[in-house]
Each structure stands twice: as structure tokens, then as C-alpha cells.
Design a protein around this motif. Structure first.
Motif, PDB file in Angstrom:
ATOM      1  N   UNK B  30      33.071   5.386  53.057  1.00 27.29           N
ATOM      2  CA  UNK B  30      34.123   6.090  52.331  1.00 27.29           C
ATOM      3  C   UNK B  30      34.975   6.979  53.235  1.00 27.29           C
ATOM      4  N   UNK B  31      34.426   7.388  54.374  1.00 27.42           N
ATOM      5  CA  UNK B  31      35.080   8.412  55.197  1.00 27.42           C
ATOM      6  C   UNK B  31      35.441   7.871  56.576  1.00 27.42           C
ATOM      7  N   UNK B  32      36.651   8.179  57.014  1.00 26.62           N
ATOM      8  CA  UNK B  32      37.112   7.743  58.317  1.00 26.62           C
ATOM      9  C   UNK B  32      37.742   8.916  59.057  1.00 26.62           C
ATOM     10  N   UNK B  33      37.708   8.837  60.387  1.00 26.73           N
ATOM     11  CA  UNK B  33      38.139   9.950  61.238  1.00 26.73           C
ATOM     12  C   UNK B  33      38.992   9.429  62.393  1.00 26.73           C
ATOM     13  N   UNK B  34      39.806  10.329  62.929  1.00 25.39           N
ATOM     14  CA  UNK B  34      40.441  10.132  64.229  1.00 25.39           C
ATOM     15  C   UNK B  34      40.038  11.275  65.136  1.00 25.39           C
ATOM     16  N   UNK B  35      39.572  10.914  66.350  1.00 25.44           N
ATOM     17  CA  UNK B  35      39.249  11.885  67.387  1.00 25.44           C
ATOM     18  C   UNK B  35      40.111  11.601  68.611  1.00 25.44           C
ATOM     19  N   UNK B  36      40.397  12.648  69.363  1.00 25.10           N
ATOM     20  CA  UNK B  36      41.138  12.510  70.616  1.00 25.10           C
ATOM     21  C   UNK B  36      40.232  12.934  71.766  1.00 25.10           C
ATOM     22  N   UNK B  37      40.155  12.081  72.795  1.00 22.65           N
ATOM     23  CA  UNK B  37      39.388  12.433  74.002  1.00 22.65           C
ATOM     24  C   UNK B  37      40.362  12.591  75.151  1.00 22.65           C
ATOM     25  N   UNK B  38      40.434  13.796  75.699  1.00 22.69           N
ATOM     26  CA  UNK B  38      41.417  14.066  76.750  1.00 22.69           C
ATOM     27  C   UNK B  38      40.910  13.615  78.121  1.00 22.69           C
ATOM     28  N   UNK B  39      41.690  13.905  79.126  1.00 22.36           N
ATOM     29  CA  UNK B  39      41.376  13.428  80.484  1.00 22.36           C
ATOM     30  C   UNK B  39      40.085  14.025  81.036  1.00 22.36           C
ATOM     31  N   UNK B  41      37.464  14.293  79.220  1.00 25.86           N
ATOM     32  CA  UNK B  41      36.451  13.678  78.345  1.00 25.86           C
ATOM     33  C   UNK B  41      36.115  14.551  77.121  1.00 25.86           C
ATOM     34  N   UNK B  42      36.887  15.607  76.892  1.00 20.82           N
ATOM     35  CA  UNK B  42      36.613  16.461  75.750  1.00 20.82           C
ATOM     36  C   UNK B  42      37.091  15.797  74.468  1.00 20.82           C
ATOM     37  N   UNK B  43      36.195  15.718  73.474  1.00 22.40           N
ATOM     38  CA  UNK B  43      36.478  15.070  72.196  1.00 22.40           C
ATOM     39  C   UNK B  43      36.780  16.108  71.131  1.00 22.40           C
ATOM     40  N   UNK B  44      37.851  15.853  70.373  1.00 24.56           N
ATOM     41  CA  UNK B  44      38.193  16.784  69.311  1.00 24.56           C
ATOM     42  C   UNK B  44      38.672  16.036  68.077  1.00 24.56           C
ATOM     43  N   UNK B  45      38.217  16.501  66.917  1.00 26.49           N
ATOM     44  CA  UNK B  45      38.626  15.897  65.654  1.00 26.49           C
ATOM     45  C   UNK B  45      40.123  16.113  65.444  1.00 26.49           C
ATOM     46  N   UNK B  46      40.782  15.096  64.919  1.00 24.66           N
ATOM     47  CA  UNK B  46      42.191  15.242  64.548  1.00 24.66           C
ATOM     48  C   UNK B  46      42.329  15.213  63.027  1.00 24.66           C
TER      49      UNK B  46
END
Lengths: 114, 114
Positions: B30-39, B41-46
């Protein structure tokens, strides 16, 4: 706000040896969850192990176990009998019931020497 | 069978362009996410969507617009791309918004803005 800190950017272990990756977190929530995810060079994120904060017993998954110290807000990952395939970036993460979002630490790059 | 798939896996584009990344999951979640991983390697929820409804928007610039046409799909459209948008974008899904649920990640889309 929740924060997760991994103070070891890199770690190295000899094949078949044991290694411990450190993680500390900060939260004002009483109900939260902690995770370790693995990211090998393929980039694929894979769940290694998870822990419910209200459970005192440390989680174990085969060669992977955690040392959860709630008062110290510490959640370390122990990998026993390290294998070459364990080489990866390991991320500690926390979550609480606000949409299920994961809050990640900075990651620890683990190398395994043959 | 791929559980969470993303297209494209690599995207190279010029500053100022508009681009989209598609995500599909066949897990019945039911649930979907987008995360961004920067140069670093830090991952953050969008963003997070539950049953096609936006539930998390982590102060992402308005140039980023997610869209969920149905529970199995969560696309990310980015307008007026900037150099700082270069990163790896991960889609993920979980059974629902319960924080303890495992999140299953896609293979990531490496976006390079020139």
C-alpha cells in the motif's frame, strides 16, 4: 526530530572474523524501530536485521546480531564469521509511526579481507 | 520477478531540462517512497504515498512532483533540473505505513545533471 549517527565511515575485517558496526540514535519517541540495511556495490538496499524498541531481547538473524542498549541509545551490528559477500555499505536507520519513513545514518563501508 | 523496479537506471541530462523516473512494485504493497542518496551516500526520505495519497513531503523543492496513478506505481517528475539534483534516487515500498515493516527498495536511478 530523530537522528541517527554512525561514527565509523570505514571498517575492515578479516574473512571468518567478527566485526561490530556502531550506531547511536536520538529520539523523543517512546515507540520506535531500528534497522540495519546493507548496500553492496550493486546499489541494491537489503534489510539485514530489525529491532522493536520495546523488546529487550536483541534481534538475531543467522550470522547477524544486534546489541541494543536503549538507555544509551545505541544499536550496534555484529557480523560473525565474516564472508567476502558481506562487503558493502551498512546503514543504520530508525523509524516511528509517522508514515513509516526511514531516517538513515551516514553509513559504514565494510571491507572483508580474504 | 523484480519486486520493485525503476526506469531508467541511468539518466544523464542538461541543466534546465525536465525528466521523469518511473517506479513500479508487484508486491501488493500500500505504501511507496522516494529516497535521495547524495554523492556522500547519505540517504534521505523525499516523499511517501499510502494508497495513492501523499503522506510525507520532506521539504523537497516544488520542482519535484511525485505522482501515484495507482497503488503499484509512484513516479517522480523533476522540472528545471539543477546540478545539485545529481544523485541516486531510490523508490521503495512497504506493506503499509506501520514503521516496523520492511521496506523493499528498487535498484536506484542514477541521475547526472550536466
Amino acid at each position: 526530530a530523530q537522528t541517527v549517527t554512525q561514527s565509523q565511515p570505514e571498517m575492515s575485517v578479516q574473512e571468518a572474523e567478527t566485526v561490530t558496526l556502531s550506531c547511536t540514535y536520538d529520539t523523543s519517541e517512546s515507540d520506535y524501530y531500528l534497522f540495519w540495511y546493507k548496500q553492496p556495490p550493486s546499489r541494491q538496499m537489503i534489510l539485514v536485521i530489525r529491532q522493536e524498541a520495546y523488546k529487550q531481547q536483541n534481534a538475531t538473524e543467522n550470522r547477524f546480531s544486534v546489541n541494543f542498549q536503549k538507555a544509551a541509545k545505541s544499536f550496534s551490528l555484529k557480523i560473525s564469521d565474516s564472508q567476502l559477500g558481506d562487503a558493502a555499505m551498512y546503514f543504520c536507520a530508525s523509524s516511528y509511526n509517522q508514515g513509516g519513513k526511514l531516517i538513515f545514518g551516514q553509513g559504514t563501508e565494510l571491507s572483508v579481507k580474504p | 520477478d523484480t519486486a520493485v523496479s525503476q526506469t531508467p537506471k541511468y539518466l544523464v541530462t542538461q541543466m534546465g531540462n525536465d525528466k521523469s523516473i518511473k517506479c513500479e512494485q508487484n508486491l501488493g504493497h500500500d505504501t511507496m517512497y522516494w529516497y535521495k542518496q547524495d554523492s556522500k551516500k547519505f540517504l534521505k526520505i523525499m516523499f511517501s504515498y499510502n494508497n495513492k495519497e501523499l503522506i510525507i513531503n520532506e521539504t523537497v523543492p516544488n520542482r519535484f512532483s511525485p505522482k501515484s496513478p495507482d497503488k503499484a506505481h509512484l513516479n517522480l517528475h523533476i522540472n528545471s533540473l539543477e546540478l545539485g539534483d545529481s544523485a541516486v534516487y531510490f523508490c521503495a515500498s512497504s506493506q503499509d505505513v506501520v514503521a516496523y515493516n520492511e521496506q523493499f527498495f528498487g535498484p536506484g536511478t542514477r541521475l547526472t545533471v550536466l
